[in-house]
Design a protein around this motif. Structure first.
Motif, PDB file in Angstrom:
ATOM      1  N   THR A  90      56.899  41.103   1.710  1.00  0.00           N
ATOM      2  CA  THR A  90      57.459  42.661   1.791  1.00  0.00           C
ATOM      3  C   THR A  90      57.696  42.979   3.342  1.00  0.00           C
ATOM      4  O   THR A  90      57.117  42.414   4.209  1.00  0.00           O
ATOM      5  CB  THR A  90      56.312  43.859   1.195  1.00  0.00           C
ATOM      6  OG1 THR A  90      55.194  43.390   1.822  1.00  0.00           O
ATOM      7  CG2 THR A  90      56.056  43.527  -0.108  1.00  0.00           C
ATOM      8  N   PHE A  92      58.598  46.430   5.852  1.00  0.00           N
ATOM      9  CA  PHE A  92      58.716  47.787   6.097  1.00  0.00           C
ATOM     10  C   PHE A  92      58.298  47.957   7.590  1.00  0.00           C
ATOM     11  O   PHE A  92      57.421  47.451   8.003  1.00  0.00           O
ATOM     12  CB  PHE A  92      57.653  48.588   5.341  1.00  0.00           C
ATOM     13  CG  PHE A  92      57.815  50.030   5.248  1.00  0.00           C
ATOM     14  CD1 PHE A  92      58.966  50.496   4.493  1.00  0.00           C
ATOM     15  CD2 PHE A  92      57.019  50.810   6.105  1.00  0.00           C
ATOM     16  CE1 PHE A  92      59.149  51.996   4.593  1.00  0.00           C
ATOM     17  CE2 PHE A  92      57.342  52.046   5.924  1.00  0.00           C
ATOM     18  CZ  PHE A  92      58.363  52.832   5.290  1.00  0.00           C
ATOM     19  N   ALA A 161      62.053  49.176  -2.054  1.00  0.00           N
ATOM     20  CA  ALA A 161      61.411  48.259  -1.381  1.00  0.00           C
ATOM     21  C   ALA A 161      62.324  47.007  -0.974  1.00  0.00           C
ATOM     22  O   ALA A 161      63.415  47.048  -1.528  1.00  0.00           O
ATOM     23  CB  ALA A 161      60.435  47.448  -2.560  1.00  0.00           C
ATOM     24  N   PHE A 297      58.683  51.622  -2.042  1.00  0.00           N
ATOM     25  CA  PHE A 297      57.565  51.692  -1.048  1.00  0.00           C
ATOM     26  C   PHE A 297      57.279  53.231  -0.798  1.00  0.00           C
ATOM     27  O   PHE A 297      58.147  53.826  -0.546  1.00  0.00           O
ATOM     28  CB  PHE A 297      58.005  51.055   0.258  1.00  0.00           C
ATOM     29  CG  PHE A 297      58.089  49.582   0.198  1.00  0.00           C
ATOM     30  CD1 PHE A 297      57.330  48.835  -0.728  1.00  0.00           C
ATOM     31  CD2 PHE A 297      58.798  48.842   0.957  1.00  0.00           C
ATOM     32  CE1 PHE A 297      57.396  47.308  -0.734  1.00  0.00           C
ATOM     33  CE2 PHE A 297      58.760  47.458   1.182  1.00  0.00           C
ATOM     34  CZ  PHE A 297      58.190  46.901   0.289  1.00  0.00           C
ATOM     35  N   TYR A 299      55.083  55.997   1.598  1.00  0.00           N
ATOM     36  CA  TYR A 299      54.243  56.249   2.589  1.00  0.00           C
ATOM     37  C   TYR A 299      53.558  57.398   2.575  1.00  0.00           C
ATOM     38  O   TYR A 299      54.439  58.768   2.478  1.00  0.00           O
ATOM     39  CB  TYR A 299      55.107  55.816   4.007  1.00  0.00           C
ATOM     40  CG  TYR A 299      54.180  56.132   5.232  1.00  0.00           C
ATOM     41  CD1 TYR A 299      53.522  55.496   5.771  1.00  0.00           C
ATOM     42  CD2 TYR A 299      54.653  57.276   5.963  1.00  0.00           C
ATOM     43  CE1 TYR A 299      52.556  55.552   7.054  1.00  0.00           C
ATOM     44  CE2 TYR A 299      53.931  57.543   7.239  1.00  0.00           C
ATOM     45  CZ  TYR A 299      52.895  56.842   7.673  1.00  0.00           C
ATOM     46  OH  TYR A 299      52.049  56.839   9.006  1.00  0.00           O
ATOM     47  N   GLN A 310      52.774  49.936  -2.396  1.00  0.00           N
ATOM     48  CA  GLN A 310      54.051  49.111  -3.012  1.00  0.00           C
ATOM     49  C   GLN A 310      53.876  49.352  -4.335  1.00  0.00           C
ATOM     50  O   GLN A 310      52.687  49.171  -5.068  1.00  0.00           O
ATOM     51  CB  GLN A 310      53.611  47.537  -2.664  1.00  0.00           C
ATOM     52  CG  GLN A 310      53.657  47.163  -1.212  1.00  0.00           C
ATOM     53  CD  GLN A 310      53.109  45.891  -0.817  1.00  0.00           C
ATOM     54  OE1 GLN A 310      53.455  45.115  -1.740  1.00  0.00           O
ATOM     55  NE2 GLN A 310      52.874  45.750   0.352  1.00  0.00           N
ATOM     56  N   GLY A 455      51.134  48.942   6.508  1.00  0.00           N
ATOM     57  CA  GLY A 455      51.860  48.502   5.508  1.00  0.00           C
ATOM     58  C   GLY A 455      52.120  47.009   5.779  1.00  0.00           C
ATOM     59  O   GLY A 455      51.401  46.328   6.306  1.00  0.00           O
TER      60      GLY A 455
END
Length: 475
Positions: A90, A92, A161, A297, A299, A310, A455
């Motif tokens: 992943t 981010f 994502a 994703f 936040y 996630q 993250g």
């Protein structure tokens, strides 16, 4: 100049990426393992899994000796390529609050993340023209993403994502082909789908850019007259070798052990980001999903609490992969697709200020152990309740009573025991990753991150390592 790199994971990759710009450098690498053959080109869902990792659990991916000594701690990687081979891939960027911490240190971390992103391909959901592979949201994910965006605000937002993928995957050119075994996209169910350091480092070894020493383990280091003297265990024999520079990228556990052996240190505190796996259901009927990666994703920040989510829509293959991470999947896999397509799972991370910590301890006999630091439960339940309300408004109904908790480093997000600081305290590092009076020993892994990303942190680790190398050689 003679350089030793310890470790072959993400931070070592970042170092090598920058070191490739310099000449007259002799690089030796040790990582307490041996070079591994490439994985067989077969569907991973014919295998068994360990805690949801995409590598079969019959491979020796962990240092079992360390596991025996550190029974309460997270796994320590042993496989050639480091934990980059078992992470979720992943990607981010750090949050605004995290970027400010770097900025206060005079570090523009976004610049270096940009450099790394130019060297690693990403997979997304068809919304980014730079993607190597494009797929679209299924009906379920498209509905949830739209609803999440409708409820977005300054402290709550969602994004498609992104996953780091191996650009050498031979099936990428025919991205719509499906695997006959698992019915996923053929490119997405290979053992080497997720990007790892292995191909890059093996190529550097084969080209003679790196001298690789199999089964080499650094015990301790001393510095004298600008020379770093290293006691290295090779095939159970100690050799004393000298280098001009040593870069430690072997992960927080091994880096801690090396520093504790090198100095009179009995205890170190390792920060973590705790994680919960949360099943959810949605009333929107889902359509078949052809990959097992994250879809969205999300936040969320409130006051000093930060959550990173996630979000995965379940597919048959993902249910197989997650059977020992999300308990509900053990039931769902027996249900018709028409039923479990309304379900999904969330990996929810909370920032280090509201997470557990670990202490690594060395006793009088130089034996190591990790113990959980006994602290009050700091998990921010009020903020979690508000987050669940926002998810509910977006059509995501979490099922917390069958969640699973990953505390004390079990999320694999841990480090910062030697965090970069402007004003050094007992165990902090300067911006070049040096602690105490070292001039030529630099820590480059997550041990020196000034803050753990709430993250994904692998790309940030690579970027910070690249930056350290750049500044070391500029200096």
């Amino acid at each position: 100049m003679k350089i030793l790199i310890v470790g072959s994971g993400p931070s070592s990759y970042g170092a090598l990426l920058k070191l490739a710009n310099f000449s007259n450098i002799e690089i030796t690498m040790i990582d307490n393992s041996t070079e591994m053959d490439e994985f067989f080109d077969e569907c991973i869902f014919q295998q068994n899994f360990d805690e949801g990792n995409r590598i079969p659990n019959n491979l020796n991916i962990y240092d079992k000796k360390i596991d025996d000594e550190l029974k309460n701690g997270p796994y320590a990687s042993k496989i050639f390529g480091g934990f980059s081979n078992v992470w979720g891939g992943t990607v981010f960027p750090p949050s605004e609050s995290e970027k400010k911490i770097y900025s206060d240190l005079g570090i523009n971390i976004e610049r270096f993340i940009g450099i790394i992103n130019e060297n690693i391909q990403t997979f997304g959901n068809g919304l980014d023209s730079s993607n190597l592979v494009k797929t679209e949201f299924t009906k379920r994910e498209a509905f949830l993403y739209k609803k999440l965006k409708l409820n977005s605000k300054s402290n709550f937002d969602s994004y498609p994502a992104k996953i780091c993928i191996n650009s050498n995957n031979p099936y990428l050119s025919e991205a719509e082909l499906l695997c006959k075994n698992c019915k996923n996209y053929l490119w997405s169910c290979r053992n080497d789908t997720i990007w790892s350091t292995k191909s890059y480092i093996k190529k550097a070894i084969q080209n003679g850019q790196i001298k690789y020493v199999p089964n080499g383990k650094l015990k301790d280091v001393k510095e004298s007259d600008s020379v770093v003297k290293c006691n290295i265990i090779i095939d159970n024999h100690i050799q004393n070798l000298e280098f001009d520079k040593v870069f430690l990228g072997c992960g927080p556990i091994n880096t801690s052990k090396i520093m504790m052996e090198s100095f009179d240190i009995d205890n170190l505190e390792i920060k973590t980001c705790d994680m919960m796996s949360l099943p959810y259901f949605t009333l929107k009927f889902g359509s078949p999903k052809n990959h097992s990666f994250a879809d969205i994703f999300t936040y969320f920040k409130k006051e000093k609490v930060e959550f990173f989510l996630q979000i995965y829509g379940f597919s048959k293959s993902l249910v197989t992969l997650a059977s020992n991470v999300l308990p509900i999947t053990k039931i769902l896999k027996y249900l018709p697709s028409s039923l479990f397509s309304n379900f999904g799972g969330i990996f929810l991370y909370v920032n280090q200020n509201y997470s557990t910590t670990l202490n690594i301890h060395k006793d009088k006999n130089s034996k190591f152990n990790i113990y959980k630091k006994e602290i009050p439960n700091t998990f921010p339940l009020n903020m979690f309740k508000e987050l669940k309300t926002l998810l509910k408004k977006s059509g995501i109904f979490v099922i917390p009573f069958i969640s699973k908790k990953f505390f004390y480093g079990k999320s694999n997000h841990y480090g910062s025991q030697f965090a970069h600081k402007n004003i050094k305290d007992e165990f902090s590092s300067d911006r070049l990753g040096r602690i105490f009076d070292f001039e030529n020993v630099h820590i480059i892994d997550s041990s020196v991150l000034p803050v753990l990303n709430v993250g994904p942190l692998t790309v940030t680790i690579i970027a910070n390592s690249y930056r350290i190398i750049e500044e070391v050689f500029d200096k």
